[in-house]
Write a protein that holds these residues in place. Structure first.
Motif, PDB file in Angstrom:
ATOM      1  N   HIS A 340       0.842  -1.200   0.000  1.00  0.00           N
ATOM      2  CA  HIS A 340       0.000   0.000   0.000  1.00  0.00           C
ATOM      3  C   HIS A 340       0.879   1.252   0.000  1.00  0.00           C
ATOM      4  O   HIS A 340       1.928   1.305   0.642  1.00  0.00           O
ATOM      5  CB  HIS A 340      -1.010  -0.008   1.145  1.00  0.00           C
ATOM      6  CG  HIS A 340      -0.485   0.329   2.502  1.00  0.00           C
ATOM      7  ND1 HIS A 340      -0.366   1.619   2.962  1.00  0.00           N
ATOM      8  CD2 HIS A 340      -0.089  -0.469   3.532  1.00  0.00           C
ATOM      9  CE1 HIS A 340       0.063   1.617   4.211  1.00  0.00           C
ATOM     10  NE2 HIS A 340       0.263   0.362   4.578  1.00  0.00           N
ATOM     11  N   GLU A 386      -5.531   1.991   1.842  1.00  0.00           N
ATOM     12  CA  GLU A 386      -5.301   0.896   2.790  1.00  0.00           C
ATOM     13  C   GLU A 386      -5.532   1.366   4.218  1.00  0.00           C
ATOM     14  O   GLU A 386      -6.155   0.669   5.027  1.00  0.00           O
ATOM     15  CB  GLU A 386      -3.872   0.353   2.636  1.00  0.00           C
ATOM     16  CG  GLU A 386      -3.615  -0.950   3.393  1.00  0.00           C
ATOM     17  CD  GLU A 386      -3.103  -0.771   4.814  1.00  0.00           C
ATOM     18  OE1 GLU A 386      -2.901  -1.779   5.505  1.00  0.00           O
ATOM     19  OE2 GLU A 386      -2.904   0.400   5.252  1.00  0.00           O
ATOM     20  N   ASP A 472      -3.248  -5.873   2.995  1.00  0.00           N
ATOM     21  CA  ASP A 472      -3.992  -6.051   1.751  1.00  0.00           C
ATOM     22  C   ASP A 472      -4.098  -7.480   1.249  1.00  0.00           C
ATOM     23  O   ASP A 472      -4.802  -7.729   0.270  1.00  0.00           O
ATOM     24  CB  ASP A 472      -3.362  -5.173   0.661  1.00  0.00           C
ATOM     25  CG  ASP A 472      -3.618  -3.701   0.919  1.00  0.00           C
ATOM     26  OD1 ASP A 472      -4.793  -3.309   0.913  1.00  0.00           O
ATOM     27  OD2 ASP A 472      -2.656  -2.952   1.137  1.00  0.00           O
TER      28      ASP A 472
END
Length: 576
Positions: A340, A386, A472
């Motif tokens: 991210h 994120e 993620d």
């Protein structure tokens, strides 16, 4: 200590099955129980590796076995055991990509991101968050990618951006004289992300000890205007609990941590549903475990009136992900190499997660500069949103068709690779909440093995820890796409045992500048950054250059000898 491999283990090896007539070998080997060492092959514990057979006919065994072991030794010598299945048609050194990724180049990218954060004019704090300098960070990544020949592209989506400007919390008990106390924000309590904006005053009520807060009946004792005290548990989300409390008369909510986590709830904790407008319009605080217990004790002996104020806002904004694909590679064997790119609003985010994003970028640069021609397509990804709830990767995965999902073989995720009080952590599916097909679970172990193997090659201590919900890889794994990940730690405290393994300071945060304004280039441990980047690049080379990636990642007929060993020993720390 010597390790023995049975005849069945050897013949069950996919590489062996590909290159030898299994039935003929089994017939010959069945006639001897002689043990012959595999010269040059070393186990992680330093012991020699042996192959066991069952009866004695040494003359016939030697002829077949020597041929077998020479070929296996050639494959295995460069790396530890599981990597025998990495053989591809390429004779390129397995270290080539890793050796080309230099820390000085990663640091140059980090300095650029640090400078971008310092140019922030939207707030007094250097930041690369969605409303601050995220776009400039993305433009930098795109410019570097273009300079080495990629054709980067973006994917836009909307996000709810929470801003918190302050809060207050005080109590007063019944009795003469009353007990009055005002608590300290960031020490005793904090305003939770996506809390509503407003004021509340009411009697403090706690749920019963056995109530999870996930059922409407749990709130049966809450009267109109009460402020509800709820202990953290993972039975359902903060949003689910807050929604039920709101529907059952509460005027405000206080979540407090559990006994295993004495401090405040993690700063990434958020009260947010699945849709852009899923907010609870009540003041919502987090409190330490100690404060939660103190409030419970007071409630048991007196009426406690709490007064809460929260100052917050939510803005719906556009942001985007950045991608760059290799020109070559199978479109049905995509490896997503991701990190991210955004930071929190409270700081520049150079470790979190400039370290992962800069590593990602430098690996992409070297793949281009060295003119790699991957067998399996690599999609380099820089996620937006994120820090707002893994929203960029969520949007990406949710917009994939079923065919698109099936074309994704693997997600590799890198989030915080340079913590100053670091650990070296390899994520494992063992002990995690993720579940899927046998092939999915096996594939996650396979990638874990690659990371572990590289650390063993480099004589670097590491530990394994279960995948959680904080980066993620989550949405990939929720969709049955296997994942692997590395990290060096965030706000958790280093244990005494971790101090013995990795050095540093016990009972101090792994990153003392986590989500703070001091997360600058000065917060980077360049040594561990280099080690983590090396393992990331090494693993990418193996999977992108593999002739049959799906066979390696475990299909329905594939077995690996170390599978049970990994699942049994995941939480042990290891060194070559």
């Amino acid at each position: 200590m010597a390790t023995e491999i049975s005849l069945d283990d050897l013949i069950g090896n996919a590489y062996f099955q590909t290159h030898f007539h299994v039935t003929a070998v089994r017939e010959v080997m069945a006639e001897t129980d002689e043990k012959i060492p595999l010269s040059g092959v070393r186990e992680a514990d330093g012991g020699s590796r042996y192959v066991s057979f069952e009866k004695k006919r040494a003359a016939r065994v030697t002829k077949v076995l020597v041929i077998t072991l020479i070929i296996l030794a050639l494959v295995l010598t460069a790396v530890a055991v599981p990597v025998a299945l990495l053989a591809s048609s390429s004779s390129t050194s397995p270290d080539k990509l890793a050796n080309s990724v230099e820390v000085k180049n990663i640091m140059a990218h980090l300095q650029a991101l640090n400078d971008i954060a310092n140019n922030n004019t939207n707030s007094p704090v250097p930041s690369r968050s969605v409303l601050n300098q995220y776009n400039a960070s993305a433009e930098y990544v795109i410019s570097v990618l273009k300079s080495v020949g990629y054709t980067p592209y973006t994917q836009s989506f909307q996000v709810p951006v929470n801003m918190e400007y302050g809060g207050s919390f005080s109590i007063q008990t019944s009795g003469i004289p009353p007990y009055v106390r005002t608590f300290v924000q960031k020490f005793d309590f904090d305003v939770m992300r996506y809390s509503g904006n407003g004021n509340a005053q009411g009697s403090l009520k706690a749920l019963s000890q056995d109530a999870s807060g996930c059922n409407s009946a749990d709130y049966s004792g809450v009267n109109l205007g009460d402020i509800v005290l709820i202990q953290y548990n993972s039975n359902c989300t903060y949003y689910d609990k807050a929604k039920l409390a709101s529907e059952n008369n509460a005027s405000a909510i206080i979540f407090y941590w559990n006994e295993q986590n004495a401090g405040l709830l993690p700063s990434r904790s958020r009260v947010l549903g699945t849709n852009l407008t899923d907010f609870i319009d009540l003041p919502i605080l987090s409190a330490t475990y100690g404060l939660g217990r103190e409030l419970l004790n007071l409630i048991s002996t007196a009426t406690v009136v709490a007064t809460i104020e929260t100052q917050t806002s939510v803005t719906i904004a556009w942001t985007y992900n950045v991608f760059a694909d290799t020109a070559e590679g199978r479109d049905d064997r995509i490896v997503v190499f991701g990190s991210h790119l955004d930071s929190v609003a409270e700081g520049p985010g150079i470790n979190d997660n400039g370290s992962g994003s800069a590593t990602n970028l430098e690996v992409a640069v070297q793949v281009a500069n060295q003119k790699w021609k991957p067998i399996n397509k690599v999609r380099f990804a820089w996620w937006g949103g994120e820090e707002l709830g893994l929203l960029g990767s969520k949007y990406y995965v949710n917009t994939l068709t079923e065919e698109g999902k099936s074309n994704h073989s693997l997600n590799l995720n890198f989030d915080m690779l340079a913590s100053p009080n670091f650990i070296r952590q390899v994520y494992t599916i063992n002990g995690s909440s993720f579940a899927g097909s046998d092939e999915f679970v096996c594939a996650c172990y396979r990638v874990q093995e690659l990371f572990e193997d590289r650390f063993r090659q480099k004589d670097a201590l590491y530990q394994t820890g279960p995948f959680g919900g904080g980066s993620d890889y989550v949405h990939f794994m929720d969709t049955n796409i296997p994942a692997g990940a590395l990290a060096t730690g965030a706000g958790s405290l280093k244990t005494v045992e971790e101090r013995e393994l990795f050095g540093g300071f016990p009972n101090a945060a792994l990153d003392t500048c986590y989500h703070q304004s001091c997360d600058t280039v000065s917060n980077i441990d360049q040594t561990v950054l280099g080690q983590m980047a090396d393992a990331a690049a090494y693993t990418l080379q193996q999977v992108m250059m593999m002739d049959d990636l799906h066979a390696f990642l475990c299909n329905a007929t594939t077995e690996i000898a170390s599978y049970s060993e990994l699942s049994a020993n995941d939480n042990e720390c290891s060194q070559a």
